[in-house]
Design a protein around this motif. Structure first.
Motif, PDB file in Angstrom:
ATOM      1  N   HIS A 217     -11.831   1.662  -8.785  1.00 52.90           N
ATOM      2  CA  HIS A 217     -10.749   1.263  -9.681  1.00 52.90           C
ATOM      3  C   HIS A 217     -10.409   2.398 -10.652  1.00 52.90           C
ATOM      4  N   ASP A 218     -11.427   3.005 -11.235  1.00 50.41           N
ATOM      5  CA  ASP A 218     -11.205   4.122 -12.158  1.00 50.41           C
ATOM      6  C   ASP A 218     -10.492   5.277 -11.465  1.00 50.41           C
TER       7      ASP A 218
ATOM      8  N   GLY B 185      14.985   0.672 -10.454  1.00 48.01           N
ATOM      9  CA  GLY B 185      14.060   0.981  -9.373  1.00 48.01           C
ATOM     10  C   GLY B 185      12.970   1.961  -9.758  1.00 48.01           C
ATOM     11  N   THR B 186      12.883   2.296 -11.029  1.00 51.91           N
ATOM     12  CA  THR B 186      11.860   3.231 -11.491  1.00 51.91           C
ATOM     13  C   THR B 186      10.472   2.632 -11.296  1.00 51.91           C
ATOM     14  N   ARG B 187       9.593   3.387 -10.664  1.00 52.03           N
ATOM     15  CA  ARG B 187       8.219   2.905 -10.478  1.00 52.03           C
ATOM     16  C   ARG B 187       7.491   2.927 -11.812  1.00 52.03           C
ATOM     17  N   VAL B 188       6.772   1.840 -12.095  1.00 44.92           N
ATOM     18  CA  VAL B 188       6.060   1.747 -13.373  1.00 44.92           C
ATOM     19  C   VAL B 188       4.557   1.580 -13.193  1.00 44.92           C
ATOM     20  N   GLY B 189       4.092   1.410 -11.987  1.00 44.57           N
ATOM     21  CA  GLY B 189       2.660   1.269 -11.737  1.00 44.57           C
ATOM     22  C   GLY B 189       2.400   0.583 -10.410  1.00 44.57           C
ATOM     23  N   LEU B 190       1.166   0.608 -10.007  1.00 49.09           N
ATOM     24  CA  LEU B 190       0.768  -0.055  -8.770  1.00 49.09           C
ATOM     25  C   LEU B 190       0.781  -1.569  -8.939  1.00 49.09           C
ATOM     26  N   GLN B 191       0.944  -2.280  -7.852  1.00 49.84           N
ATOM     27  CA  GLN B 191       0.809  -3.734  -7.846  1.00 49.84           C
ATOM     28  C   GLN B 191      -0.685  -4.034  -7.766  1.00 49.84           C
ATOM     29  N   TRP B 192      -1.319  -4.193  -8.929  1.00 47.11           N
ATOM     30  CA  TRP B 192      -2.773  -4.283  -8.969  1.00 47.11           C
ATOM     31  C   TRP B 192      -3.301  -5.544  -8.297  1.00 47.11           C
ATOM     32  N   GLY B 193      -2.535  -6.620  -8.253  1.00 48.70           N
ATOM     33  CA  GLY B 193      -2.983  -7.805  -7.521  1.00 48.70           C
ATOM     34  C   GLY B 193      -3.228  -7.487  -6.058  1.00 48.70           C
ATOM     35  N   VAL B 194      -2.336  -6.721  -5.470  1.00 46.89           N
ATOM     36  CA  VAL B 194      -2.483  -6.287  -4.073  1.00 46.89           C
ATOM     37  C   VAL B 194      -3.647  -5.311  -3.946  1.00 46.89           C
ATOM     38  N   MET B 195      -3.717  -4.376  -4.891  1.00 45.92           N
ATOM     39  CA  MET B 195      -4.786  -3.380  -4.847  1.00 45.92           C
ATOM     40  C   MET B 195      -6.157  -4.043  -4.941  1.00 45.92           C
ATOM     41  N   PHE B 196      -6.297  -5.041  -5.850  1.00 43.34           N
ATOM     42  CA  PHE B 196      -7.584  -5.722  -6.001  1.00 43.34           C
ATOM     43  C   PHE B 196      -7.985  -6.427  -4.713  1.00 43.34           C
ATOM     44  N   THR B 197      -7.023  -7.043  -4.047  1.00 38.65           N
ATOM     45  CA  THR B 197      -7.314  -7.712  -2.775  1.00 38.65           C
ATOM     46  C   THR B 197      -7.816  -6.711  -1.745  1.00 38.65           C
ATOM     47  N   MET B 198      -7.142  -5.575  -1.650  1.00 34.21           N
ATOM     48  CA  MET B 198      -7.558  -4.542  -0.693  1.00 34.21           C
ATOM     49  C   MET B 198      -8.937  -4.002  -1.054  1.00 34.21           C
ATOM     50  N   MET B 199      -9.184  -3.810  -2.340  1.00 40.94           N
ATOM     51  CA  MET B 199     -10.481  -3.300  -2.781  1.00 40.94           C
ATOM     52  C   MET B 199     -11.589  -4.309  -2.487  1.00 40.94           C
TER      53      MET B 199
ATOM     54  N   MET C 188      -7.874   7.470   0.641  1.00 36.86           N
ATOM     55  CA  MET C 188      -7.502   6.695   1.817  1.00 36.86           C
ATOM     56  C   MET C 188      -6.774   5.401   1.427  1.00 36.86           C
ATOM     57  N   LEU C 189      -7.232   4.749   0.363  1.00 36.69           N
ATOM     58  CA  LEU C 189      -6.588   3.521  -0.090  1.00 36.69           C
ATOM     59  C   LEU C 189      -5.184   3.819  -0.626  1.00 36.69           C
ATOM     60  N   MET C 190      -5.029   4.897  -1.384  1.00 37.25           N
ATOM     61  CA  MET C 190      -3.697   5.272  -1.884  1.00 37.25           C
ATOM     62  C   MET C 190      -2.763   5.602  -0.719  1.00 37.25           C
ATOM     63  N   GLN C 191      -3.278   6.250   0.300  1.00 39.77           N
ATOM     64  CA  GLN C 191      -2.443   6.561   1.453  1.00 39.77           C
ATOM     65  C   GLN C 191      -2.010   5.284   2.169  1.00 39.77           C
TER      66      GLN C 191
END
Length: 89
Positions: A65-66, A37-51, A20-23
């Motif tokens: 997180h895992d 424009g190649t994707r290299v990974g998630l914006q973890w700062g944003v992800m941590f805030t959402m988590m 659900m979070l990935m969606q």
């Protein structure tokens, strides 16, 4: 999506929160490399805030997180498989 074969997948309850979070982040919360424009990974700062907003205890937060790291890696492999290849000129 009509160009791709799809199948229904069963979502196990243990994976529901990560899926659900990935969606929710979709294509908008990815880091991109330079002008390519190649994707290299998630914006973890944003992800941590959402988590953090989910109010999870430490173990549940780490488990999520895992799970997200596994999904990130799988998504990047799939993205790279289907992204246009540079032309050799």
């Amino acid at each position: 999506m009509s160009d791709y074969e799809t199948e229904d997948l069963e979502l196990w309850p243990d994976n529901e929160q990560a899926v659900m979070l990935m969606q929710r982040v979709g294509y908008t919360k990815w880091e991109h490399a330079g002008m390519s424009g190649t994707r290299v990974g998630l914006q973890w700062g944003v992800m941590f805030t959402m988590m953090d907003k989910l109010g999870l205890d430490d173990k549940a937060w780490q488990d999520l997180h895992d799970d997200l790291q596994v999904m990130e890696e799988s998504a990047l492999l799939t993205i790279r498989e289907f992204e246009p290849k540079p032309s050799k000129s």
